[in-house]
Design a protein around this motif. Sequence first.
Motif, PDB file in Angstrom:
ATOM      1  N   LEU A 271      42.715  41.573  98.799  1.00  0.00           N
ATOM      2  CA  LEU A 271      41.609  42.367 100.132  1.00  0.00           C
ATOM      3  C   LEU A 271      40.472  41.764 100.217  1.00  0.00           C
ATOM      4  N   ALA A 272      39.897  41.489 101.171  1.00  0.00           N
ATOM      5  CA  ALA A 272      39.136  40.898 101.539  1.00  0.00           C
ATOM      6  C   ALA A 272      37.746  41.865 100.993  1.00  0.00           C
ATOM      7  N   GLU A 273      37.208  40.483 100.499  1.00  0.00           N
ATOM      8  CA  GLU A 273      35.806  41.287  99.377  1.00  0.00           C
ATOM      9  C   GLU A 273      34.691  42.160 100.174  1.00  0.00           C
ATOM     10  N   GLU A 274      34.283  40.854 102.055  1.00  0.00           N
ATOM     11  CA  GLU A 274      33.519  41.063 101.929  1.00  0.00           C
ATOM     12  C   GLU A 274      33.566  42.670 103.191  1.00  0.00           C
ATOM     13  N   GLU A 275      35.045  43.015 103.959  1.00  0.00           N
ATOM     14  CA  GLU A 275      35.241  44.253 104.781  1.00  0.00           C
ATOM     15  C   GLU A 275      34.852  45.958 103.614  1.00  0.00           C
ATOM     16  N   MET A 276      35.530  45.454 101.888  1.00  0.00           N
ATOM     17  CA  MET A 276      35.611  46.221 100.597  1.00  0.00           C
ATOM     18  C   MET A 276      34.002  46.666 100.323  1.00  0.00           C
ATOM     19  N   GLU A 277      33.044  46.056 100.413  1.00  0.00           N
ATOM     20  CA  GLU A 277      31.917  45.907  99.677  1.00  0.00           C
ATOM     21  C   GLU A 277      31.665  46.575 100.954  1.00  0.00           C
ATOM     22  N   LYS A 278      31.160  46.188 101.973  1.00  0.00           N
ATOM     23  CA  LYS A 278      30.651  47.052 103.406  1.00  0.00           C
ATOM     24  C   LYS A 278      31.094  48.113 103.559  1.00  0.00           C
ATOM     25  N   PHE A 279      32.757  48.256 103.394  1.00  0.00           N
ATOM     26  CA  PHE A 279      33.051  50.024 103.732  1.00  0.00           C
ATOM     27  C   PHE A 279      32.137  51.033 102.354  1.00  0.00           C
ATOM     28  N   LEU A 280      32.333  50.247 100.725  1.00  0.00           N
ATOM     29  CA  LEU A 280      32.230  50.879 100.050  1.00  0.00           C
ATOM     30  C   LEU A 280      31.155  51.875 100.075  1.00  0.00           C
ATOM     31  N   ALA A 281      29.974  50.274 100.755  1.00  0.00           N
ATOM     32  CA  ALA A 281      28.196  51.223 100.922  1.00  0.00           C
ATOM     33  C   ALA A 281      28.381  51.775 102.353  1.00  0.00           C
ATOM     34  N   ILE A 296      45.282  48.991  94.646  1.00  0.00           N
ATOM     35  CA  ILE A 296      44.063  49.239  95.580  1.00  0.00           C
ATOM     36  C   ILE A 296      42.442  49.904  95.113  1.00  0.00           C
ATOM     37  N   GLU A 297      43.317  50.774  94.523  1.00  0.00           N
ATOM     38  CA  GLU A 297      42.540  51.732  93.547  1.00  0.00           C
ATOM     39  C   GLU A 297      41.576  50.727  92.208  1.00  0.00           C
ATOM     40  N   ASP A 298      42.683  50.115  91.803  1.00  0.00           N
ATOM     41  CA  ASP A 298      42.690  49.191  90.680  1.00  0.00           C
ATOM     42  C   ASP A 298      41.603  47.740  91.154  1.00  0.00           C
ATOM     43  N   ARG A 299      41.683  47.682  92.143  1.00  0.00           N
ATOM     44  CA  ARG A 299      41.182  46.413  92.980  1.00  0.00           C
ATOM     45  C   ARG A 299      39.616  46.935  93.006  1.00  0.00           C
ATOM     46  N   LEU A 300      39.179  48.552  93.519  1.00  0.00           N
ATOM     47  CA  LEU A 300      38.276  48.777  93.853  1.00  0.00           C
ATOM     48  C   LEU A 300      37.034  48.656  92.684  1.00  0.00           C
ATOM     49  N   ARG A 301      37.670  48.614  91.355  1.00  0.00           N
ATOM     50  CA  ARG A 301      36.761  47.775  90.059  1.00  0.00           C
ATOM     51  C   ARG A 301      36.146  46.947  89.762  1.00  0.00           C
ATOM     52  N   GLY A 302      36.453  45.659  90.775  1.00  0.00           N
ATOM     53  CA  GLY A 302      35.569  45.164  91.137  1.00  0.00           C
ATOM     54  C   GLY A 302      34.517  44.824  91.655  1.00  0.00           C
ATOM     55  N   PHE A 303      34.590  46.084  92.279  1.00  0.00           N
ATOM     56  CA  PHE A 303      33.300  46.123  93.621  1.00  0.00           C
ATOM     57  C   PHE A 303      31.885  46.615  92.793  1.00  0.00           C
ATOM     58  N   PRO A 304      30.838  45.742  93.295  1.00  0.00           N
ATOM     59  CA  PRO A 304      29.729  46.172  92.749  1.00  0.00           C
ATOM     60  C   PRO A 304      29.237  47.995  93.268  1.00  0.00           C
ATOM     61  N   ALA A 305      29.448  48.209  94.472  1.00  0.00           N
ATOM     62  CA  ALA A 305      29.359  49.420  94.564  1.00  0.00           C
ATOM     63  C   ALA A 305      30.121  50.972  94.508  1.00  0.00           C
ATOM     64  N   ARG A 306      31.663  50.486  94.011  1.00  0.00           N
ATOM     65  CA  ARG A 306      32.195  51.281  93.357  1.00  0.00           C
ATOM     66  C   ARG A 306      31.485  51.932  92.441  1.00  0.00           C
ATOM     67  N   GLY A 307      31.102  51.281  91.057  1.00  0.00           N
ATOM     68  CA  GLY A 307      30.104  52.208  90.145  1.00  0.00           C
ATOM     69  C   GLY A 307      29.290  53.198  89.861  1.00  0.00           C
ATOM     70  N   ARG A 308      28.599  53.658  91.449  1.00  0.00           N
ATOM     71  CA  ARG A 308      27.894  54.466  92.041  1.00  0.00           C
ATOM     72  C   ARG A 308      28.659  55.572  92.822  1.00  0.00           C
ATOM     73  N   MET A 309      30.407  55.549  93.032  1.00  0.00           N
ATOM     74  CA  MET A 309      30.448  55.939  93.362  1.00  0.00           C
ATOM     75  C   MET A 309      32.196  56.717  92.941  1.00  0.00           C
ATOM     76  N   LYS A 310      32.469  57.793  93.767  1.00  0.00           N
ATOM     77  CA  LYS A 310      33.694  58.954  92.868  1.00  0.00           C
ATOM     78  C   LYS A 310      34.681  58.418  94.223  1.00  0.00           C
ATOM     79  N   VAL A 311      36.024  58.068  93.340  1.00  0.00           N
ATOM     80  CA  VAL A 311      37.138  57.222  93.733  1.00  0.00           C
ATOM     81  C   VAL A 311      37.949  59.029  93.284  1.00  0.00           C
ATOM     82  N   HIS A 312      38.508  58.834  94.743  1.00  0.00           N
ATOM     83  CA  HIS A 312      39.355  60.027  94.846  1.00  0.00           C
ATOM     84  C   HIS A 312      41.034  59.301  94.928  1.00  0.00           C
ATOM     85  N   GLY A 313      41.869  59.296  94.437  1.00  0.00           N
ATOM     86  CA  GLY A 313      43.508  58.298  94.307  1.00  0.00           C
ATOM     87  C   GLY A 313      44.445  58.717  93.138  1.00  0.00           C
ATOM     88  N   ARG A 314      45.679  58.195  93.310  1.00  0.00           N
ATOM     89  CA  ARG A 314      46.247  58.297  91.930  1.00  0.00           C
ATOM     90  C   ARG A 314      45.882  58.234  90.044  1.00  0.00           C
TER      91      ARG A 314
END
Length: 539
Positions: A271-281, A296-314
């Motif tokens: 996954l591209a860090e830049e695109e992921m981070e911008k999207f999550l923001a 992808i859910e696992d990888r999201l844990r590494g993005f700073p924006a992930r800390g302030r949001m709910k992630v719905h998935g498996r």
Amino acid sequence: MASNTSATRELLLGDEAVALGAIHGGISGAFAYPGTPATEIFEFVEAFKDWPVAARWSTNEKVAFETALGMSYAGKRALVSMKHVGLNVAADAFVNSGITGVNGGLVLAVADDPGMHSSQNEQDSRFFASFALVPCLEPADQQEAYDFTRAALDISERLALPVMLRLVTRLSHSRAVVETRESRAQNPLRPSEGRQWILLPSNARIGYRRLIEKQEEVQAALRELRCWRRYGPAKGRLGIIASGIAWNYLREEIPDEAALPPTLRVTGYPLAEEEMEKFLASVEEVLVLEEGYPLIEDRLRGFPARGRMKVHGRYDGTVPRTGELSPDSVHASLHRTGHPVREPEGPLAPRPPALCAGCAHGTMYEAMKSVLKDHAHARSFADIGCYTLGALPPYEAIHSCVDMGASISMAIGAARAGLHPAVAVIGDSTFMHSGMTPLVDAVLEDTPITVVILDNSTVGMTGGQHTAATGPDLVRVVRGLGVPEAHLRVVNPLPKERDAISKVLAEEIAHRGVSVIIAQRICIQEAKRRARDEKKGGE
Ligand code: SF4
């Protein structure tokens, strides 16, 4: 079948789109071992006659991958295809090919089977690509299957890395119109000069560093291919990340592109860090729709924006933790997030599998049951193939089925634990794939097991592909591995032979050493296919 090199429109299975994309992308060879849902990739190349492409079934997936790697070493482009669990068999070669790199473009098309329609697990091959640090493309439809295969060959050759193309059952086995493009010429012979192919530790360390340094180029290549595309408004409460075929299910639910919430469509990894981070923001919550494991859910844990949001998935149950996605499950997942949804349709009734009426395996299982019922600890260890269906009523004749070749190895382990009788049941093709090596172990120690090889002259479960050895050839292979002549028996599994077969089984079980019984009778479906082909040939 495409018969010219200019642009056409073809109605193709996802598997066929991969095959044609590879042929038009300039491959000189295709290598594979049959396995649902990947089988049709190789079959399409094998049937292609417009210009020469070397194509032959391999004895197993490791052999297929290494053969393709050898072709790449020689400078030519190659396609290797297999089902997801086949990649376990080819893993040694696959992981090391990331370190050696490639010369001619090399694409591994691997078809996963989420929902386990015809597999023993639903492992997700994207993790293998990530593990090997190899780029992975995940087409959403047949057109992308064609386009991405061509692109994967180009990327592979440009970056000198193998590229994985990850398919899933529903894409492999559904048809759509594909627009093809002009073919690219095959590469000339130009063998690699590099020393990176010699994986001595000193070279391997350099190769591993080179592989890590290439990751930025990998991301640039995937970005060029537009593997992370934004849809919908720039901001919103709920954002959706949809990868591969999940994008199609999402579009069935929300056909109007303008009605999509902020959405990131993913078709390439890493996954591209830049695109992921911008999207999550840009969103407050995110729903991840991905076929397979929650990568992808696992990888999201590494993005700073992930800390302030709910992630719905498996993980939180918004998407079922196991099984295949479908338009209905995506519908239900969207509903759980509070997104407006349409009315779902009712589910289809399940259709359990069964041996074909009159299948020779039935006769063997009846004989085995009649003999083994007198032994309190009797166990039969089976393998992967149609005969696995012997676990179901009315036979209920097998007690294990784990992976290709495991029948013989597990019978050896159980026999060494003191279990008797320990019977292994394996098919002709599976035996050639990975049953030979454990049989050598059994022969070397004369382990008291009885191996029943059900030789039906084909790979029956996947629709009748070539088997490496059958009939007298198979008997010669078994004899060559050292099975004593007195305990190498050949039977004909016709119903009228059942009592005679039971007698042979009882004798070999009584023998406290290794024995092999080969049951030779062609698969009914294969016999019908051959009769049909003969008739066609005579017309
Ligand atoms: S396909 Fe062939 S081997 Fe498989 S169940 Fe049918 S007859 Fe038996």
